[in-house]
Structures are given as C-alpha cells and as structure tokens.
Design a protein around this motif. Structure first.
Motif, PDB file in Angstrom:
ATOM      1  N   VAL A 239       0.357  -1.828  -0.118  1.00 37.31           N
ATOM      2  CA  VAL A 239      -0.142  -0.257  -0.054  1.00 37.31           C
ATOM      3  C   VAL A 239       1.046   1.439  -0.141  1.00 37.31           C
ATOM      4  O   VAL A 239       1.676   1.528   1.138  1.00 37.31           O
ATOM      5  N   LEU A 240       1.152   2.189  -0.680  1.00 38.24           N
ATOM      6  CA  LEU A 240       1.266   3.597  -0.727  1.00 38.24           C
ATOM      7  C   LEU A 240       0.580   4.783  -0.598  1.00 38.24           C
ATOM      8  O   LEU A 240      -0.820   4.862  -1.072  1.00 38.24           O
ATOM      9  N   THR A 241       0.746   4.978   0.782  1.00 37.00           N
ATOM     10  CA  THR A 241      -0.189   6.412   1.039  1.00 37.00           C
ATOM     11  C   THR A 241       0.407   7.300   0.567  1.00 37.00           C
ATOM     12  O   THR A 241       1.517   7.617   0.876  1.00 37.00           O
ATOM     13  N   GLY A 242      -0.623   8.269   1.206  1.00 39.99           N
ATOM     14  CA  GLY A 242       0.284   9.852   1.024  1.00 39.99           C
ATOM     15  C   GLY A 242       0.252  10.578  -0.816  1.00 39.99           C
ATOM     16  O   GLY A 242       0.960  11.209  -0.746  1.00 39.99           O
ATOM     17  N   ASP A 243       0.098   9.822  -1.479  1.00 37.95           N
ATOM     18  CA  ASP A 243      -0.488  10.151  -3.182  1.00 37.95           C
ATOM     19  C   ASP A 243      -0.860   9.547  -3.691  1.00 37.95           C
ATOM     20  O   ASP A 243      -1.674   8.681  -3.658  1.00 37.95           O
ATOM     21  N   GLY A 244      -1.747  10.579  -3.873  1.00 45.80           N
ATOM     22  CA  GLY A 244      -3.062  10.202  -5.101  1.00 45.80           C
ATOM     23  C   GLY A 244      -2.832  10.259  -6.484  1.00 45.80           C
ATOM     24  O   GLY A 244      -1.779  10.427  -6.811  1.00 45.80           O
ATOM     25  N   ALA A 245      -3.360   9.269  -7.412  1.00 53.88           N
ATOM     26  CA  ALA A 245      -3.657   8.735  -8.501  1.00 53.88           C
ATOM     27  C   ALA A 245      -4.090   9.922  -9.334  1.00 53.88           C
ATOM     28  O   ALA A 245      -5.131  10.370  -8.816  1.00 53.88           O
ATOM     29  N   GLU A 246      -3.549  10.219 -10.085  1.00 55.02           N
ATOM     30  CA  GLU A 246      -3.504  11.867 -10.776  1.00 55.02           C
ATOM     31  C   GLU A 246      -4.692  11.569 -12.576  1.00 55.02           C
ATOM     32  O   GLU A 246      -5.651  12.125 -12.689  1.00 55.02           O
ATOM     33  N   LYS A 247      -3.607  10.587 -13.200  1.00 52.75           N
ATOM     34  CA  LYS A 247      -4.133  10.415 -14.570  1.00 52.75           C
ATOM     35  C   LYS A 247      -4.005   8.957 -14.628  1.00 52.75           C
ATOM     36  O   LYS A 247      -3.316   7.764 -13.866  1.00 52.75           O
ATOM     37  N   ILE A 248      -4.600   8.293 -15.628  1.00 55.37           N
ATOM     38  CA  ILE A 248      -5.217   6.768 -16.088  1.00 55.37           C
ATOM     39  C   ILE A 248      -3.964   7.277 -17.449  1.00 55.37           C
ATOM     40  O   ILE A 248      -5.035   7.281 -18.033  1.00 55.37           O
ATOM     41  N   LEU A 249      -3.122   6.260 -17.710  1.00 54.42           N
ATOM     42  CA  LEU A 249      -2.301   6.015 -18.330  1.00 54.42           C
ATOM     43  C   LEU A 249      -2.759   5.672 -19.532  1.00 54.42           C
ATOM     44  O   LEU A 249      -3.081   3.440 -18.757  1.00 54.42           O
ATOM     45  N   ILE A 250      -3.018   5.797 -20.826  1.00 60.91           N
ATOM     46  CA  ILE A 250      -4.026   4.930 -22.001  1.00 60.91           C
ATOM     47  C   ILE A 250      -2.841   4.756 -22.696  1.00 60.91           C
ATOM     48  O   ILE A 250      -2.903   5.102 -23.188  1.00 60.91           O
ATOM     49  N   GLU A 251      -2.841   3.455 -23.840  1.00 62.77           N
ATOM     50  CA  GLU A 251      -2.300   3.610 -24.376  1.00 62.77           C
ATOM     51  C   GLU A 251      -2.876   2.380 -26.303  1.00 62.77           C
ATOM     52  O   GLU A 251      -2.609   1.377 -25.704  1.00 62.77           O
ATOM     53  N   SER A 252      -3.072   2.815 -27.002  1.00 64.79           N
ATOM     54  CA  SER A 252      -4.249   1.657 -27.770  1.00 64.79           C
ATOM     55  C   SER A 252      -5.478   1.049 -27.304  1.00 64.79           C
ATOM     56  O   SER A 252      -5.006   0.076 -27.376  1.00 64.79           O
ATOM     57  N   GLY A 253      -5.758   2.084 -26.375  1.00 64.34           N
ATOM     58  CA  GLY A 253      -7.221   1.452 -25.850  1.00 64.34           C
ATOM     59  C   GLY A 253      -6.219   0.495 -24.159  1.00 64.34           C
ATOM     60  O   GLY A 253      -7.246  -0.139 -24.263  1.00 64.34           O
ATOM     61  N   LYS A 254      -5.892   0.523 -24.177  1.00 67.35           N
ATOM     62  CA  LYS A 254      -5.207  -0.081 -23.172  1.00 67.35           C
ATOM     63  C   LYS A 254      -4.439   0.210 -21.767  1.00 67.35           C
ATOM     64  O   LYS A 254      -3.954   1.268 -21.856  1.00 67.35           O
ATOM     65  N   VAL A 255      -4.707   0.012 -20.534  1.00 64.76           N
ATOM     66  CA  VAL A 255      -4.139   1.124 -18.974  1.00 64.76           C
ATOM     67  C   VAL A 255      -2.820   0.176 -19.371  1.00 64.76           C
ATOM     68  O   VAL A 255      -1.967  -0.931 -20.139  1.00 64.76           O
ATOM     69  N   LYS A 256      -2.120   1.714 -19.396  1.00 70.41           N
ATOM     70  CA  LYS A 256      -0.586   1.417 -18.964  1.00 70.41           C
ATOM     71  C   LYS A 256       0.147   1.778 -17.729  1.00 70.41           C
ATOM     72  O   LYS A 256       1.132   0.863 -17.134  1.00 70.41           O
ATOM     73  N   GLY A 257      -1.095   2.146 -17.126  1.00 68.59           N
ATOM     74  CA  GLY A 257      -0.397   3.106 -15.370  1.00 68.59           C
ATOM     75  C   GLY A 257      -1.304   3.905 -15.440  1.00 68.59           C
ATOM     76  O   GLY A 257      -2.159   4.089 -15.824  1.00 68.59           O
ATOM     77  N   ILE A 258      -0.206   4.584 -14.337  1.00 64.72           N
ATOM     78  CA  ILE A 258      -1.308   5.722 -13.282  1.00 64.72           C
ATOM     79  C   ILE A 258       0.146   6.888 -13.077  1.00 64.72           C
ATOM     80  O   ILE A 258       1.094   6.415 -12.592  1.00 64.72           O
TER      81      ILE A 258
END
Ligand SMILES: Cc1cc2nc3c(=O)[nH]c(=O)nc-3n(C[C@H](O)[C@H](O)[C@H](O)COP(=O)(O)OP(=O)(O)OC[C@H]3O[C@@H](n4cnc5c(N)ncnc54)[C@H](O)[C@@H]3O)c2cc1C
Length: 492
Positions: A239-258
């Motif tokens: 669990v990583l705390t104290g840092d929110g997700a801001e953007k979800i990265l998508i490439e060719s219709g597929k998730v890549k990361g945050i």
C-alpha cells in the motif's frame, strides 16, 4: 506464467477503502503483484476512524450484518484471513438490534426473520396477509445471500424482473398500512435509498443481511482498517499512502499505468479503480471513454451526504446500549426524516460515545463548498455547532438530560467529500434507485482493456455490498472458471 489480460501480473488499485483492500488481498493471495495507492496519509478510507481528545470516532462502520460463523460476510472475511484480527461484539442481546422510535409507536428490529415476522405481526395486526408475502420474499433473498449465489452465478439467475421494481410501490399496491410502511421504510436508509425508489433486490439484501445477525466492532475501526492493510502485506501486497492517482495512462485502448500527484509514474497490466466512477472518468484522457458512457456517468445521481455528531458522555449517567436507536419522523406513511443513534463504550475509561447521524445534502453547506477541510471559517463551525445542538436537544427526549456531554466532533458532507473524494460528499456513492438500475448496469463495461471498477459503486454500498462487489471485480479480471476453482472453491 504469461501475462494476458485474463491474468495481469502487476495490478494497481486506486483507493484503499474496504473495496480496494478486499480486491487487493484476493489478487495477492492468487499471486498477482498488487499495489494499492491511497491519497490520504493513512489507508482505510471510510473504514478508518479518527481520534479527538483521545476518543476514537467511527466514520463508515457502525454496525455490520451476517458475521456469524458460516454467514456470508464472515465467509468473505474468513477467505481473506482478516476474521481473527477484528474483534466483534454481537448485537441484539436484549432482543433488539435497532429500536425505531416514531411519534406514536416503537418498533424493535430483532435478530432473525422469525422474530422479525412476529414483531411485525404484533405491531401491525391489520397487515397479516401483507406480512406473509413480505416475509416470504425476504426468506428467498436471505437464502440467495447465504448461498453467495451472487458470486457463484455470474448470470445472476436468481434475479427476476420484479427484483428491480420499487419496493415502496410494491408495498403500497399491496395496501400496507401506513404504520407498516413506516417500519419498512427504515432499512433502505442504510444504503441511502428512499423506500419509494429502492429496487426490491437491494431492499431485501440489506434487510436480510442485518437480520441474519448484526455486529459492532469491539475495537476501533482503525483496527479494522489496519487488519486489512497488514493482511494485504502478509500475502505480498503493498500500500502506497499519501500520494493520489492523478491520471490513468492509456495506450491503444489499453491501460499502461498511473501518474501520481507527486509526478511519479507507476506501470500496470491492470488497474482497479475502487473510487467513484466520475473521479475515474476525470483521470482518463479526453477520448478514452465513449461519449455516451462519459455522459451517462456525468448524469448519475448520487446518494445524499450525512451529518454526524460524536458526543462524549459520562458512562455513569448513561450506560452503553447494545442496540441502535433510530428517531423517526413520518408524513403520510412516508419516512421524512431520521436520526441514527449509537451509544457505546468509548476508548476512554468512564466515557461513553454517542454517535448521531442524519442525512444532509451538500447544498446545506453551499457557502463553504469551495473550501477544503481544516480551512473553513468560524461561520462554518457555528453552523455545524448550531445543528449539533438541535440534535442534542432532540436526543434528550430519548436519553434524558445530556448535561455535561461534550461535543467531540461534528462532520458534514464536506468532510466526507474531502476525506475520500466522494462527489458532493455522497455517503453511499451512486444512488441504487429503480430509475438508475439500467444506467448503473453498463458501468462495468468501460471498454478500456485492463480497467476495472470496484468499491461501493460497483455493486452496492455498505461493508458487505462493497466487499461482494470487489469479489465480483476479481471474477471479471481472472475469469469465472479460475475464480470458481481458486477463490470460491476455497470457501464454499
Ligand atoms: C458516515 C457513514 C456511516 C456509515 N456506516 C456504515 C455502517 O455502519 N455499516 C456499513 O456496512 N456501511 C456503512 N457505511 C458505508 C460504508 O462505509 C461504505 O459503503 C464503504 O466503506 C465504502 O468503501 P469503499 O472502499 O468503496 O470506499 P472508501 O472507503 O471511500 O475508499 C475509497 C478510498 O479511495 C481513496 N481515493 C479517492 N480518490 C483517490 C485518488 N485519486 N487516488 C488515491 N486514492 C484515492 C480515498 O481517500 C479512500 O481512502 C457508512 C458510510 C458513511 C459515510
């Protein structure tokens, strides 16, 4: 092991409420590499309590149903491995789980459908045939819930078209008395839905889960949150705390990361967003969602917020009660207002804690809507305190004089909004109303490969609804066959 979308290796989960942590523990147990990211400094979301003047104040866990040995929520906890870490106290020892106090009568909700039926019959003697029909439906749903068919049968074959029709309209069509309507109007408030708009299925599930057995934590709810977090760590998740997700990265219709608020990028083969879908939509690139899907999300109505007061009172003057009290006001047989009360031992010797909660919409706090928690002015403090004092005045009708009682803390929908990023401070997320049944059914299909939703907005709110929803999310990720073999096979 090859990494396919049916079997992603690295899974990121946004949000460490009970929904995110449940999905995390199951997937970590199945040997996926799981990381839960949480914007707050402490994990747990609504599950976590907070401390004021040395007194622990609960937020989103006051009581839960179905935790006796072999009952559905207990089986989920046993599977996860958290049961031994969370001390519980059974409610209903005096034959009452919830006492409903109306202007002109009192109704006790007991443990067990038989006892509930008996209390309904003695409170509403003119409703005998209606009660027979209501209890028969309730027994059916209780059976569905107990069998955990909701996880076993992906096609949800136990649902009929009537499951999604209004419980309130059904009861009115039957010709139930206004007294019976008032009593039956209380359970759906536990998921934030008025009786008139509550689909029969959600209605029965909520009521049945508490009738099976009801429980309070015999510890702080932070201990419950810590149990989920420590257990996730023990099965290999982070669990990583104290840092929110801001953007979800998508490439060719597929998730890549945050991309995190700190600017850090985390890669992933799959992402589970255990937060509100509107928040998820705002994190995606503009063209990632179909326009119709994005529009539907923006139009979804949420449940209202809650206003809560925690009051420290002398344990010598007011003994803890083994049941909750709902003070209720009805107009023409329709529940118009209610205040939930729970009087229990606090974490300080000689002091009991009276928690009082009622519905409150964000508009009531409009003046401070653009201000963050901790930075609101004296007028806000005064408005909160005025409202709290009115509540305390009403509570004296139930508990007698509360002189010497000290307000420990007061929260509004703005507090909840800021703590867990719930839109407009909604307590239970998307409103599970008959009007929105079809609109919410499509939500799971984001059409972005590797993006899944979990949390209370996935299936239903409440600890039980949220956890069942997270089990379903894992089923969607790993496929029904593997889920049956490696998850269900372990606890059925
Ligand atoms: C006042 C109150 C009383 C309640 N009482 C009960 C009760 O007695 N019994 C019961 O069963 N249910 C109760 N509920 C409902 C229950 O608490 C919720 O249904 C359940 O806890 C929801 O869990 P969740 O994981 O979906 O969401 P949450 O607990 O809200 O978790 C979401 C998490 O995501 C985090 N987050 C949000 N955005 C981001 C981001 N961008 N990046 C990273 N993290 C993010 C939040 O900080 C939060 O920690 C109550 C709710 C409220 C508000």
């Amino acid at each position: 092991m090859t990494q396919t979308m049916q079997d992603p290796k690295d899974i990121l989960i946004i949000g460490s409420g009970v929904g995110g942590l449940t999905a995390g523990i199951i997937l970590a147990k199945l040997n996926h590499r799981v990381t839960v990211v949480e914007k707050n400094r402490l994990a747990g979301g609504l599950m976590r309590s907070y401390t004021r003047d040395g007194i622990d104040c609960p937020v989103g866990v006051h009581y839960m149903g179905s935790l006796d040995r072999g009952q559905p929520l207990r089986r989920l906890w046993d599977y996860l491995g958290v049961t031994p870490l969370i001390p519980l106290e059974r409610m209903g020892s005096e034959g009452v789980i919830d006492r409903y106090i109306f202007d002109d009568f009192t109704f006790d909700l007991p443990e067990g459908i038989d006892a509930f039926e008996e209390n309904l019959r003695s409170s509403c003697p003119g409703d005998n045939s209606h009660i027979t029909s209501i209890i028969s439906d309730l027994r059916h749903t209780s059976h569905v819930l107990s069998s955990l068919d909701i996880l076993i049968s992906p096609a949800m074959t136990f649902l009929s078209p009537e499951s999604f029709t209004s419980m309130g309209e059904h009861l009115q069509r039957m010709g139930c008395s206004s007294r019976l309507l008032s009593v039956l109007g209380v359970p759906p408030t536990l998921i934030g839905v008025p009786l008139q708009e509550c689909p029969a299925f959600y209605y029965h599930m909520t009521l049945a889960s508490y009738l099976l057995s009801s429980w309070r934590l015999a510890c702080s709810s932070s201990q419950m949150a810590d149990a989920f977090v420590s257990h996730l760590a023990s099965v290999g998740g982070d669990v990583l705390t104290g840092d929110g997700a801001e953007k979800i990265l998508i490439e060719s219709g597929k998730v890549k990361g945050i991309v995190m608020e700190s600017g850090r990028t985390l890669k992933a083969g799959a992402i589970i967003a255990a937060i509100h879908p509107a928040t998820v939509a705002a994190m995606l690139p503009g063209d990632a969602l179909r326009a119709s899907y994005a529009e539907r999300i923006s139009q979804l109505e949420n449940t209202k917020g809650l206003f809560g007061v925690n009051l420290a009172i002398d344990a010598g003057a007011h003994a803890a009660l083994p049941y909750n009290i709902y003070q209720l006001y009805s107009e023409d047989g329709v529940l118009s207002r209610g205040i939930f009360h729970q009087l229990r031992r606090s974490t300080q010797a000689g002091i009991n804690l009276l928690s009082m909660i009622t519905t409150s919409s964000i508009e009531e706090w409009n003046e401070w809507i653009r201000t963050p928690s901790g930075q609101r002015d004296q007028d806000y403090m005064d408005a909160k305190e005025d409202k709290a004092r009115r509540f305390i005045g009403e509570a004296t009708k139930l508990f007698g004089s509360l002189t010497g009682a000290k307000i420990v803390d007061i929260y509004t929908p703005l507090t909840i909004r800021d703590w867990v990023h719930s839109p407009d401070g909604s307590a239970y997320g998307i409103l599970r109303s008959t009007r929105q049944v079809m609109k919410t059914a499509f939500l799971k299909r984001t059409l972005i490969e590797g993006l899944f939703l979990a949390g209370q907005n996935n299936l239903a709110p409440g600890i039980m609804g949220t956890m069942l929803g997270s089990f379903q999310t894992v089923r969607n990720i790993i496929g029904h066959e593997r889920f049956s073999r490696e998850v269900i096979g372990d606890f059925l």
